[in-house]
Design a protein around this motif. Structure first.
Motif, PDB file in Angstrom:
ATOM      1  N   THR A 142       0.813  -1.211   0.000  1.00  0.00           N
ATOM      2  CA  THR A 142       0.000   0.000   0.000  1.00  0.00           C
ATOM      3  C   THR A 142       0.850   1.266   0.000  1.00  0.00           C
ATOM      4  O   THR A 142       2.056   1.223   0.209  1.00  0.00           O
ATOM      5  CB  THR A 142      -0.912   0.026   1.238  1.00  0.00           C
ATOM      6  N   LYS A 143       0.177   2.390  -0.254  1.00  0.00           N
ATOM      7  CA  LYS A 143       0.785   3.722  -0.213  1.00  0.00           C
ATOM      8  C   LYS A 143       1.926   3.854  -1.217  1.00  0.00           C
ATOM      9  O   LYS A 143       2.939   4.512  -0.955  1.00  0.00           O
ATOM     10  CB  LYS A 143       1.257   4.054   1.213  1.00  0.00           C
ATOM     11  N   ALA A 144       1.741   3.224  -2.382  1.00  0.00           N
ATOM     12  CA  ALA A 144       2.790   3.245  -3.414  1.00  0.00           C
ATOM     13  C   ALA A 144       3.114   4.660  -3.866  1.00  0.00           C
ATOM     14  O   ALA A 144       4.251   4.952  -4.272  1.00  0.00           O
ATOM     15  CB  ALA A 144       2.363   2.393  -4.618  1.00  0.00           C
ATOM     16  N   ASP A 145       2.133   5.569  -3.801  1.00  0.00           N
ATOM     17  CA  ASP A 145       2.363   6.949  -4.250  1.00  0.00           C
ATOM     18  C   ASP A 145       3.357   7.693  -3.368  1.00  0.00           C
ATOM     19  O   ASP A 145       3.853   8.762  -3.736  1.00  0.00           O
ATOM     20  CB  ASP A 145       1.038   7.718  -4.275  1.00  0.00           C
ATOM     21  N   LYS A 146       3.683   7.128  -2.203  1.00  0.00           N
ATOM     22  CA  LYS A 146       4.628   7.774  -1.287  1.00  0.00           C
ATOM     23  C   LYS A 146       6.078   7.611  -1.739  1.00  0.00           C
ATOM     24  O   LYS A 146       6.970   8.279  -1.206  1.00  0.00           O
ATOM     25  CB  LYS A 146       4.486   7.180   0.120  1.00  0.00           C
ATOM     26  N   LEU A 147       6.307   6.710  -2.706  1.00  0.00           N
ATOM     27  CA  LEU A 147       7.668   6.461  -3.174  1.00  0.00           C
ATOM     28  C   LEU A 147       7.790   6.749  -4.667  1.00  0.00           C
ATOM     29  O   LEU A 147       6.816   6.678  -5.409  1.00  0.00           O
ATOM     30  CB  LEU A 147       8.057   4.994  -2.922  1.00  0.00           C
ATOM     31  N   SER A 174      -2.275   2.166  -4.499  1.00  0.00           N
ATOM     32  CA  SER A 174      -2.368   3.512  -3.935  1.00  0.00           C
ATOM     33  C   SER A 174      -3.827   3.932  -3.906  1.00  0.00           C
ATOM     34  O   SER A 174      -4.502   3.923  -4.941  1.00  0.00           O
ATOM     35  CB  SER A 174      -1.565   4.516  -4.778  1.00  0.00           C
ATOM     36  N   ALA A 175      -4.320   4.293  -2.721  1.00  0.00           N
ATOM     37  CA  ALA A 175      -5.690   4.795  -2.614  1.00  0.00           C
ATOM     38  C   ALA A 175      -5.806   6.161  -3.288  1.00  0.00           C
ATOM     39  O   ALA A 175      -6.860   6.522  -3.814  1.00  0.00           O
ATOM     40  CB  ALA A 175      -6.103   4.892  -1.147  1.00  0.00           C
TER      41      ALA A 175
END
Length: 199
Positions: A142-147, A174-175
Motif C-alpha cells: 500500500t501507499k505506493a504513491d509515497k515512493l 495507492s488509494a
C-alpha cells in the motif's frame, strides 16, 4: 466490478456473531494504519463506508460488508503497534485466527503491507499460517504513491524475495491514485470463479 450496492452488515468478535449468509467472502488484514480501510473504500468506490483514521488501532472488531448482495468483504483488526491496551491487543490474534480458521465461505485473504517498510515477522508468519490452512493470500503493497517509481520497484522486488513469490503474487496499490485497484478486483473475481466451480 460495477458497485451497485454496499451495506455494512455487522461487527463481530466470535463465530456466534458472524453473519449467517454463505456468500463468497474476502478478508483484509495488515498492520495498524497500513491502509486497509482506504483500500476497501477504493475498491467499493465509497469515500467513508469503512471508517479511516490516522490513529493506529482504530479497527478493533471484525467488520462485515456486503457488496451487490452477493460478495462479503471483511475488515480484520490491525495488528502490531496500536495505542490501545495490551489486553485488547492480546485478544486480537485469537479473534482473527478463529475467524480465518473456521469461516467456511472465506475464499482468500488480502494482506496489506506499507511499501515503505520491509515485511516483518508478523507478515511472514501469517503467510506461512495461511499456507498451512490452504487459504489463498494476495499480497498488496500500500501507499505506493509515497515512493518514486524506482523505490517502488526496489521494495516490490524485496517483497517478492521475502515471500518467495513471483511478480504476479504481489500488487502495488495507492488509494490516492487508485493504482492496483483493477488488479485486486481481477484476483477477487478469479477466486469467486474458482469457488463457484467447486460448488
Amino acid at each position: 466490478m460495477k458497485i451497485r450496492a454496499v451495506e455494512f452488515i455487522k461487527s463481530a468478535v466470535k463465530p456466534a456473531q458472524y453473519p449467517e449468509y454463505d456468500f463468497p467472502e474476502i478478508a483484509f488484514a495488515g498492520r495498524s494504519n497500513v491502509g486497509k480501510s482506504s483500500l476497501i473504500n477504493t475498491l467499493i468506490n465509497r469515500k467513508d463506508m469503512v471508517k479511516t483514521s490516522s490513529r493506529p488501532g482504530c479497527t478493533q472488531l471484525i467488520n462485515f460488508f456486503l457488496i451487490n448482495d452477493g460478495l462479503s468483504l471483511v475488515d480484520l483488526p490491525g495488528y502490531g503497534y496500536a495505542k490501545v491496551s495490551k489486553k485488547i491487543r492480546a485478544q486480537w490474534q485469537p479473534m482473527v485466527e478463529t475467524y480465518m480458521g473456521t469461516r467456511k465461505n472465506l475464499l482468500g485473504l488480502i494482506l496489506l503491507i506499507d511499501i515503505r517498510r520491509d515485511p516483518g515477522k508478523e507478515e511472514l508468519e501469517m503467510v506461512r499460517w495461511l499456507e498451512t490452512k490452504q487459504i489463498p493470500c494476495l499480497l498488496v503493497l500500500t501507499k505506493a504513491d509515497k515512493l518514486s517509481k524506482t523505490k517502488q520497484l526496489k521494495q516490490f522486488d524485496a517483497a517478492c524475495t521475502a515471500f518467495n513469490r513471483d511478480r504476479n503474487g504481489i500488487v502495488l496499490f495507492s488509494a490516492k491514485t487508485r493504482q492496483g485497484r483493477q488488479i485486486i478486483w481481477d484476483e477477487i473475481h478469479n477466486l469467486i470463479d474458482w469457488y463457484q466451480e467447486e460448488e
